[in-house]
Design a protein around this motif. Sequence first.
Motif, PDB file in Angstrom:
ATOM      1  N   LYS A 154       0.732  -1.202  -0.093  1.00 33.11           N
ATOM      2  CA  LYS A 154       0.085  -0.065   0.104  1.00 33.11           C
ATOM      3  C   LYS A 154       0.760   1.118   0.117  1.00 33.11           C
ATOM      4  CE  LYS A 154      -4.769  -0.744   1.685  1.00 33.11           C
ATOM      5  NZ  LYS A 154      -5.151  -0.967   3.136  1.00 33.11           N
ATOM      6  N   GLY A 155       0.634   2.192  -0.845  1.00 32.39           N
ATOM      7  CA  GLY A 155       1.631   3.207  -1.174  1.00 32.39           C
ATOM      8  C   GLY A 155       2.915   2.803  -1.295  1.00 32.39           C
ATOM      9  N   PRO A 156       4.082   3.307  -0.479  1.00 35.95           N
ATOM     10  CA  PRO A 156       5.547   3.048  -0.388  1.00 35.95           C
ATOM     11  C   PRO A 156       5.597   1.799   0.289  1.00 35.95           C
ATOM     12  CG  PRO A 156       5.077   4.944   0.875  1.00 35.95           C
ATOM     13  CD  PRO A 156       3.792   4.732   0.515  1.00 35.95           C
ATOM     14  N   GLU A 157       4.785   1.478   0.987  1.00 40.70           N
ATOM     15  CA  GLU A 157       4.949   0.193   1.954  1.00 40.70           C
ATOM     16  C   GLU A 157       4.742  -1.175   1.512  1.00 40.70           C
ATOM     17  OE1 GLU A 157       4.208   2.292   6.421  1.00 40.70           O
ATOM     18  OE2 GLU A 157       2.482   1.567   5.268  1.00 40.70           O
ATOM     19  N   ILE A 158       5.701  -2.190   2.021  1.00 40.43           N
ATOM     20  CA  ILE A 158       5.389  -3.596   1.751  1.00 40.43           C
ATOM     21  C   ILE A 158       5.057  -4.252   3.255  1.00 40.43           C
ATOM     22  CG2 ILE A 158       6.328  -5.688   0.927  1.00 40.43           C
ATOM     23  CD1 ILE A 158       7.786  -4.042  -1.108  1.00 40.43           C
ATOM     24  N   VAL A 159       4.205  -4.635   3.339  1.00 34.62           N
ATOM     25  CA  VAL A 159       3.958  -5.689   4.512  1.00 34.62           C
ATOM     26  C   VAL A 159       4.193  -7.123   4.201  1.00 34.62           C
ATOM     27  CG1 VAL A 159       2.379  -6.424   6.329  1.00 34.62           C
ATOM     28  CG2 VAL A 159       2.232  -3.990   5.608  1.00 34.62           C
ATOM     29  N   ALA A 160       5.107  -7.750   5.077  1.00 35.27           N
ATOM     30  CA  ALA A 160       5.523  -9.018   4.702  1.00 35.27           C
ATOM     31  C   ALA A 160       5.413 -10.109   6.234  1.00 35.27           C
ATOM     32  CB  ALA A 160       7.072  -9.143   4.351  1.00 35.27           C
ATOM     33  N   GLY A 161       4.661 -11.118   5.917  1.00 33.98           N
ATOM     34  CA  GLY A 161       4.681 -12.038   7.072  1.00 33.98           C
ATOM     35  C   GLY A 161       5.471 -13.234   6.735  1.00 33.98           C
ATOM     36  N   ASN A 195      -5.507   1.591   7.207  1.00 31.59           N
ATOM     37  CA  ASN A 195      -3.990   1.211   7.031  1.00 31.59           C
ATOM     38  C   ASN A 195      -3.300   1.500   8.235  1.00 31.59           C
ATOM     39  OD1 ASN A 195      -2.310   1.021   5.021  1.00 31.59           O
ATOM     40  ND2 ASN A 195      -1.927   3.205   4.502  1.00 31.59           N
ATOM     41  N   ASN A 196      -4.016   1.674   9.525  1.00 33.74           N
ATOM     42  CA  ASN A 196      -3.311   1.812  10.759  1.00 33.74           C
ATOM     43  C   ASN A 196      -2.716   0.703  11.451  1.00 33.74           C
ATOM     44  OD1 ASN A 196      -3.523   4.478  10.444  1.00 33.74           O
ATOM     45  ND2 ASN A 196      -5.452   4.596  11.372  1.00 33.74           N
ATOM     46  N   CYS A 197      -3.518  -0.542  11.041  1.00 29.76           N
ATOM     47  CA  CYS A 197      -3.079  -1.697  11.754  1.00 29.76           C
ATOM     48  C   CYS A 197      -2.779  -2.845  10.804  1.00 29.76           C
ATOM     49  CB  CYS A 197      -4.454  -2.341  12.658  1.00 29.76           C
ATOM     50  SG  CYS A 197      -5.078  -0.718  13.570  1.00 29.76           S
ATOM     51  N   ILE A 198      -2.223  -3.915  11.370  1.00 22.40           N
ATOM     52  CA  ILE A 198      -1.986  -5.077  10.548  1.00 22.40           C
ATOM     53  C   ILE A 198      -2.528  -6.318  11.486  1.00 22.40           C
ATOM     54  CG2 ILE A 198      -0.291  -6.592   9.489  1.00 22.40           C
ATOM     55  CD1 ILE A 198       1.670  -4.046   9.473  1.00 22.40           C
ATOM     56  N   ASP A 204      -0.323 -20.582  15.853  1.00 23.26           N
ATOM     57  CA  ASP A 204      -0.386 -21.011  17.308  1.00 23.26           C
ATOM     58  C   ASP A 204      -2.126 -20.882  17.606  1.00 23.26           C
ATOM     59  OD1 ASP A 204      -0.398 -18.246  17.227  1.00 23.26           O
ATOM     60  OD2 ASP A 204       0.541 -17.705  18.923  1.00 23.26           O
ATOM     61  N   ASP A 205      -2.845 -20.973  16.508  1.00 24.81           N
ATOM     62  CA  ASP A 205      -4.355 -20.886  16.725  1.00 24.81           C
ATOM     63  C   ASP A 205      -4.710 -19.519  17.306  1.00 24.81           C
ATOM     64  OD1 ASP A 205      -4.354 -23.464  16.270  1.00 24.81           O
ATOM     65  OD2 ASP A 205      -4.420 -24.019  18.261  1.00 24.81           O
ATOM     66  N   THR A 206      -3.705 -18.274  16.725  1.00 28.23           N
ATOM     67  CA  THR A 206      -4.084 -17.096  17.037  1.00 28.23           C
ATOM     68  C   THR A 206      -3.970 -16.058  15.826  1.00 28.23           C
ATOM     69  OG1 THR A 206      -3.089 -17.838  19.230  1.00 28.23           O
ATOM     70  CG2 THR A 206      -3.260 -15.328  18.801  1.00 28.23           C
ATOM     71  N   MET A 207      -4.622 -15.135  15.906  1.00 31.61           N
ATOM     72  CA  MET A 207      -4.581 -14.014  15.026  1.00 31.61           C
ATOM     73  C   MET A 207      -4.431 -12.703  16.065  1.00 31.61           C
ATOM     74  SD  MET A 207      -7.658 -13.564  12.408  1.00 31.61           S
ATOM     75  CE  MET A 207      -9.215 -13.574  13.389  1.00 31.61           C
ATOM     76  N   ARG A 208      -3.565 -11.836  15.523  1.00 22.99           N
ATOM     77  CA  ARG A 208      -3.190 -10.549  16.404  1.00 22.99           C
ATOM     78  C   ARG A 208      -3.345  -9.343  15.612  1.00 22.99           C
ATOM     79  NH1 ARG A 208       0.125 -14.693  17.571  1.00 22.99           N
ATOM     80  NH2 ARG A 208       0.731 -15.102  19.671  1.00 22.99           N
ATOM     81  N   LEU A 209      -4.040  -8.423  16.225  1.00 14.85           N
ATOM     82  CA  LEU A 209      -4.019  -7.075  15.482  1.00 14.85           C
ATOM     83  C   LEU A 209      -3.058  -6.255  15.991  1.00 14.85           C
ATOM     84  CD1 LEU A 209      -5.837  -5.327  13.572  1.00 14.85           C
ATOM     85  CD2 LEU A 209      -7.010  -4.477  15.452  1.00 14.85           C
ATOM     86  N   MET A 210      -1.944  -5.711  15.202  1.00 15.80           N
ATOM     87  CA  MET A 210      -0.885  -5.088  15.668  1.00 15.80           C
ATOM     88  C   MET A 210      -1.213  -3.516  15.249  1.00 15.80           C
ATOM     89  SD  MET A 210       0.906  -7.711  16.812  1.00 15.80           S
ATOM     90  CE  MET A 210       2.298  -6.857  17.096  1.00 15.80           C
ATOM     91  N   ASP A 211      -0.530  -2.605  15.946  1.00 19.40           N
ATOM     92  CA  ASP A 211      -0.588  -1.290  15.667  1.00 19.40           C
ATOM     93  C   ASP A 211       0.845  -1.131  14.697  1.00 19.40           C
ATOM     94  OD1 ASP A 211       0.373   1.676  15.747  1.00 19.40           O
ATOM     95  OD2 ASP A 211      -1.181   2.108  17.185  1.00 19.40           O
ATOM     96  N   LYS A 212       0.350  -0.649  13.339  1.00 17.02           N
ATOM     97  CA  LYS A 212       1.466  -0.445  12.423  1.00 17.02           C
ATOM     98  C   LYS A 212       2.611   0.522  12.854  1.00 17.02           C
ATOM     99  CE  LYS A 212       1.223   1.642   8.246  1.00 17.02           C
ATOM    100  NZ  LYS A 212       0.866   2.195   7.191  1.00 17.02           N
TER     101      LYS A 212
END
Length: 298
Positions: A154-161, A195-198, A204-212
């Motif tokens: 998104k924009g100039p950002e790449i988010v990689a897991g 665009n503020n969170c990931i 580990d059976d878990t989703m997490r909402l992270m502050d970007k």
Amino acid sequence: MAPNYPKQILTTLKGHKGPVNDVCYNKSGQYCLSAGRDRSIRLWNPETGLLIHTYNGHGRDVLGLAVSNDNGKIVSGGVDRTVLLWDVSSGEILRRFTAHWERVNSVAFNDESTVVVSGSFDATIRLWDLRSMNFQPIQVIEDCKDSVMSVEVKGPEIVAGCADGKLRTYDIRMGELKEDYIGPAITSARLSKDNNCILVSSLDDTMRLMDKSNGKLLNEFKGGHKHKEYKLASILSNSDAVAITGSEDGKIFVYDVLEGDVLSTLEGHKGVSSALAYHPENDAMLSGGSDGLIHIWG
């Protein structure tokens, strides 16, 4: 007031022979695409359930796909280690990028659809320029210590897991990297609509909402879905009010983002429900599973 989200199957798309690995809508949500172990990519009308076109060109399973902003191109990656650029209307392969030396798990376009980003089992992220005739990547990012499972731009950002348990956010323009240590292998990392969170899914059976911006953990979602060994997708609704994930028991779990509770358990697929995509405008979504089916939810 309870948030809106898709609750029932409206249509089921059948045609893939074997598991469905990825699904997505085009930018208007008028059409959808699926990628499967049967080496094909399929273009569907989700309203009528009609199969419009089948794209064949990968030598092995297709693992990831994305649609350009003008809906005219598709990019795909797969077990055959290639990244293919397709013309949607003619079905022709416009480019074939072959510099990865292991399977390609995830692909994405930048906002202008001038660059393709791919993440691979070879632990690299590669950037490919679609405007030049150069078939070598214009940039190779080698920070990951294990398989790159998911990339989003998104924009100039790449988010990689990454399977090394780290969430990485790159600002390509500034040349900056932010790393957040999650722990278990990450199979999916998606930006929120604002665009503020990931939203990060891990084994580990878990989703997490992270502050970007600062890497803080905002909420954890667990207690419903099973996620120990397969690559599963997770998505946020258009309002960012619910987080949705597939599960290794075939169900689809809908969590309340603020409370962290399971709002709903949807009976999805036989086997694993692995692929998910949310409609760009409406409260509708796609799910794909190891049973070879694609459900349209509304």
